[in-house]
Design a protein around this motif. Structure first.
Motif, short mmCIF file in Angstrom:
data_model
loop_
_atom_site.label_atom_id
_atom_site.label_comp_id
_atom_site.label_asym_id
_atom_site.label_seq_id
_atom_site.Cartn_x
_atom_site.Cartn_y
_atom_site.Cartn_z
N ASN A 82 0.80 -1.23 0.00
CA ASN A 82 0.00 0.00 0.00
C ASN A 82 0.83 1.27 0.00
O ASN A 82 0.28 2.38 -0.08
N VAL A 83 2.13 1.12 0.16
CA VAL A 83 2.98 2.32 0.16
C VAL A 83 4.23 2.10 -0.69
O VAL A 83 4.69 0.97 -0.87
N LEU A 115 3.67 16.07 2.34
CA LEU A 115 2.54 15.82 1.43
C LEU A 115 2.73 14.53 0.64
O LEU A 115 3.72 14.38 -0.08
N GLY A 116 1.79 13.61 0.77
CA GLY A 116 1.91 12.30 0.13
C GLY A 116 2.89 11.46 0.94
O GLY A 116 3.89 10.96 0.42
N CYS A 117 2.57 11.30 2.23
CA CYS A 117 3.57 10.75 3.16
C CYS A 117 3.84 9.27 2.98
O CYS A 117 4.87 8.77 3.43
N GLY A 118 2.93 8.53 2.36
CA GLY A 118 3.15 7.09 2.23
C GLY A 118 3.39 6.44 3.59
O GLY A 118 2.59 6.62 4.52
N SER A 119 4.50 5.75 3.75
CA SER A 119 4.81 5.07 5.02
C SER A 119 5.13 6.05 6.13
O SER A 119 5.34 5.62 7.27
N ALA A 144 -2.36 3.97 3.49
CA ALA A 144 -1.02 4.54 3.73
C ALA A 144 -0.98 5.23 5.08
O ALA A 144 -0.02 5.06 5.86
N LEU A 145 -2.04 5.98 5.40
CA LEU A 145 -2.05 6.69 6.69
C LEU A 145 -2.00 5.73 7.87
O LEU A 145 -1.36 6.02 8.88
N ASN A 146 -2.65 4.59 7.72
CA ASN A 146 -2.58 3.60 8.81
C ASN A 146 -1.16 3.09 8.99
O ASN A 146 -0.72 2.84 10.11
N GLN A 163 -5.86 13.03 6.30
CA GLN A 163 -6.19 12.48 4.98
C GLN A 163 -6.60 13.62 4.06
O GLN A 163 -7.38 14.50 4.46
N GLY A 164 -6.08 13.63 2.84
CA GLY A 164 -6.47 14.69 1.92
C GLY A 164 -5.74 14.62 0.61
O GLY A 164 -4.77 13.87 0.46
N ASP A 165 -6.26 15.44 -0.34
CA ASP A 165 -5.66 15.52 -1.65
C ASP A 165 -4.73 16.74 -1.66
O ASP A 165 -5.16 17.86 -1.90
#
Ligand code: GLN
Length: 273
Positions: A82-83, A115-119, A144-146, A163-165
């Motif tokens: 997922n990341v 922004l777009g932190c992935g892991s 990814a946030l989890n 969470q966001g775009d």
């Protein structure tokens, strides 16, 4: 089966070094210690796990997803499909960012958004290295946030997850924006091990890979304090176009492009001091 049997089994499918990596991970031994335990019997659960991992590696799954772990900046991060798998170049981005922070800001209490932190590798590592930073990690993907949340807990840092775009729904102001956004052009050929395993959401971007740089740079003024730093990882052919985009949306800024250890243009720092 003994450790020695497992080595023989693995060597039918994999390189010796890969076998050593799997066994040292599974048995909690370092590479050489394995050879002091050749005649030890291994329990059934570990044998099953080992065989699964051998098969996954043989089928071209990245070792980091097989082990569900990657060492990034000296810290163990959990990763799965997922990341994105954190890359060495991103460690360089962090190292330079820590330097820029020292040179740009006088105050110590700084707010950062990844922004777009992935892991969570960027934000969490910054917080580890500079505990005074107030760090927010943002991603569009809940999965990814989890993972970022798990990594933050495991590495014992306190960060905010959002969470966001990108900055669409963010109203807070920050001193530092940092991002390794998806930047591969949709028609670019990439290694099959990457293409077939890593999340496309984290890899590809429209507009020749430039979409997220423009999305961030065109909206970030509302989220920046008067002195600021924006740190981007970039694709090695994107430098000039990203500088152009930055100049389109931000005035009175300095822009530096730095090369990675292999001499490729891979990082851009945009700042006002
Ligand atoms: N921030 C993460 C990294 O640098 C993920 C980046 C991404 O998904 N594009 O590895």
């Amino acid at each position: 089966m003994t450790v020695s049997d497992l080595i023989e089994y693995g060597k039918k499918y994999l390189h010796k070094q890969e076998v050593q990596l799997l066994l040292s991970y599974l048995l909690g031994l370092d590479n050489l210690e394995i050879y002091l335990h050749l005649n030890d019997e291994v329990d059934e659960a570990k044998i099953t796990k080992y065989k699964t991992m051998v098969l996954e590696l043989k089928n071209n799954k990245p070792i980091q997803y097989v082990l569900k772990n990657v060492n990034f900046y000296g810290y163990p991060f959990y990763v799965d499909e997922n990341v994105l798998i954190p890359r060495f170049e991103t460690e360089e981005l962090i190292e330079h960012t820590l330097d820029y922070i020292k040179h740009i800001f006088v105050k110590q209490q700084l707010k950062v958004i990844d922004l777009g932190c992935g892991s969570g590798n960027i934000g969490i590592t910054l917080k580890k290295k500079n505990p005074l930073l107030d760090v927010t990690c943002l991603d569009i993907s809940e999965k990814a946030l989890n993972i970022a949340k798990y990594n933050a807990q495991n590495l014992e840092v306190d960060i905010t997850l959002l969470q966001g775009d990108m900055l669409d729904d963010v109203n807070d102001k920050f001193d530092i924006i940092i991002s390794n956004p998806p930047y591969i052009s949709e028609n670019e050929e990439i290694e099959s091990i990457v293409r077939d395993n890593e999340p496309h959401l984290a890899l590809y971007a429209p507009d020749d890979g430039l979409y997220f740089y423009e999305k961030i740079l065109s909206t970030c003024s509302k989220n920046l304090n008067s002195l600021f730093l924006i740190a981007f990882e970039i694709g090695m052919t994107q430098k000039d176009r990203i500088i152009e985009i930055a100049n389109k949306y931000l005035n009175d800024v300095k822009i530096d492009c730095l090369k990675d250890l292999q001499g490729r243009d891979r990082m851009i720092f945009i700042y006002r001091r």
